[in-house]
Design a protein around this motif. Structure first.
Motif, PDB file in Angstrom:
ATOM      1  N   UNK A  63       0.826  -1.211   0.000  1.00 43.11           N
ATOM      2  CA  UNK A  63       0.000   0.000   0.000  1.00 43.11           C
ATOM      3  C   UNK A  63       0.861   1.264   0.000  1.00 43.11           C
ATOM      4  N   UNK A  64       1.917   1.258   0.830  1.00 46.29           N
ATOM      5  CA  UNK A  64       2.775   2.431   0.935  1.00 46.29           C
ATOM      6  C   UNK A  64       3.472   2.727  -0.390  1.00 46.29           C
ATOM      7  N   UNK A  65       3.929   1.692  -1.091  1.00 44.70           N
ATOM      8  CA  UNK A  65       4.596   1.899  -2.380  1.00 44.70           C
ATOM      9  C   UNK A  65       3.645   2.444  -3.426  1.00 44.70           C
ATOM     10  N   UNK A  66       2.395   1.983  -3.386  1.00 40.64           N
ATOM     11  CA  UNK A  66       1.395   2.487  -4.334  1.00 40.64           C
ATOM     12  C   UNK A  66       1.121   3.961  -4.084  1.00 40.64           C
ATOM     13  N   UNK A  67       0.953   4.335  -2.832  1.00 48.41           N
ATOM     14  CA  UNK A  67       0.712   5.739  -2.494  1.00 48.41           C
ATOM     15  C   UNK A  67       1.903   6.593  -2.917  1.00 48.41           C
ATOM     16  N   UNK A  68       3.100   6.113  -2.654  1.00 47.38           N
ATOM     17  CA  UNK A  68       4.296   6.864  -3.047  1.00 47.38           C
ATOM     18  C   UNK A  68       4.352   7.052  -4.557  1.00 47.38           C
ATOM     19  N   UNK A  69       3.989   6.020  -5.311  1.00 44.08           N
ATOM     20  CA  UNK A  69       3.985   6.102  -6.770  1.00 44.08           C
ATOM     21  C   UNK A  69       2.976   7.156  -7.242  1.00 44.08           C
ATOM     22  N   UNK A  70       1.809   7.180  -6.622  1.00 42.23           N
ATOM     23  CA  UNK A  70       0.785   8.176  -6.977  1.00 42.23           C
ATOM     24  C   UNK A  70       1.288   9.579  -6.671  1.00 42.23           C
ATOM     25  N   UNK A  71       1.942   9.752  -5.545  1.00 45.51           N
ATOM     26  CA  UNK A  71       2.460  11.066  -5.188  1.00 45.51           C
ATOM     27  C   UNK A  71       3.562  11.517  -6.146  1.00 45.51           C
ATOM     28  N   UNK A  72       4.297  10.560  -6.689  1.00 41.38           N
ATOM     29  CA  UNK A  72       5.340  10.892  -7.666  1.00 41.38           C
ATOM     30  C   UNK A  72       4.768  11.188  -9.047  1.00 41.38           C
ATOM     31  N   UNK A  73       3.642  10.571  -9.364  1.00 37.02           N
ATOM     32  CA  UNK A  73       2.974  10.760 -10.669  1.00 37.02           C
ATOM     33  C   UNK A  73       1.499  11.088 -10.411  1.00 37.02           C
ATOM     34  N   UNK A  74       1.210  12.323  -9.965  1.00 39.05           N
ATOM     35  CA  UNK A  74      -0.086  12.629  -9.356  1.00 39.05           C
ATOM     36  C   UNK A  74      -1.213  13.004 -10.314  1.00 39.05           C
ATOM     37  N   UNK A  75      -1.205  12.469 -11.512  1.00 41.75           N
ATOM     38  CA  UNK A  75      -2.319  12.664 -12.453  1.00 41.75           C
ATOM     39  C   UNK A  75      -2.929  11.300 -12.755  1.00 41.75           C
ATOM     40  N   UNK A  76      -4.208  11.117 -12.407  1.00 41.92           N
ATOM     41  CA  UNK A  76      -4.888   9.839 -12.619  1.00 41.92           C
ATOM     42  C   UNK A  76      -6.007   9.998 -13.642  1.00 41.92           C
TER      43      UNK A  76
END
Length: 214
Positions: free
Chosen positions: A1-14
């Protein structure tokens, strides 16, 4: 979960997208990927959603190695479990439900619930969600976020609905304190006379560039 959140924060356009046709889905996701998108929310809004999502996951393994594919519009624990079993990297809901929180926490999968009030945000926080979707973003607006953000210093926010693929809109939301943004139909509105999907790659590239330049 933490790695997924970090990835989203690094690439914050969904990007938030669904289509019945798998070829169209593949071309759209690929265009976004070529433009720098590394997180994509496919949505459970059609009869072919499970089938198409499974095929996109298969294509992702071969062609988009650093793309995280998640599933949205998940309203029950059964739906969440089914898509997690397929390989969804994160689950997005339009609502806050304890049963979905339990399933995702058990599997260590990031859950992003949809919230519209401080009470819903507080409930989501109590259920273990580190990131919530502010929906609909155009109704709530940046003023709402600025007003409630001090009440939830540990929570991260992602508006969906009402985010435009323009520098002004992106800057306004990030200046207000969001950690990511979700974009749907406005991102995928084809320019007049455009063919193919190069325009979508260019639009995605612009979005990522505006955020990187902040």
């Amino acid at each position: 979960m933490e790695n997924t959140l970090k990835h989203i924060l690094n690439y914050p356009v969904l990007p938030v997208y669904y289509d019945d046709d798998i070829q169209t889905c593949t071309e759209v996701v690929n265009a976004c990927y070529q433009g720098g998108i590394r997180v994509f929310e496919f949505v459970n809004r059609g009869n072919k959603a499970p089938e198409n999502f499974a095929q996109l996951l298969s294509f992702q393994k071969e062609n988009w190695p650093d793309l995280l594919l998640g599933i949205g519009t998940i309203k029950t624990a059964a739906m969440a479990s089914a898509y997690i079993a397929m390989g969804a990297k994160f689950i997005v809901s339009p609502v806050v439900k304890a049963e979905i929180a339990e399933v995702t926490l058990e599997k260590n999968i990031l859950w992003v619930p949809g919230c519209m009030t401080p009470t819903e945000i507080s409930l989501a926080e109590d259920l273990g969600a580190p990131l919530v979707k502010l929906f609909p973003g155009d109704t709530l607006g940046t003023g709402f976020l600025k007003g409630i953000k001090p009440l939830f210093p540990a929570m991260r926010f992602m508006p969906t609905g009402g985010v435009n693929p323009t520098r002004e809109s992106i800057s306004g939301w990030f200046d207000a304190g969001v950690s990511a943004v979700g974009l749907g139909s406005k991102l995928f509105a084809r320019p007049a006379g455009a063919t193919g999907y190069e325009w979508l790659s260019d639009r995605a590239h612009d979005l990522m560039g505006w955020i990187a330049a902040r």
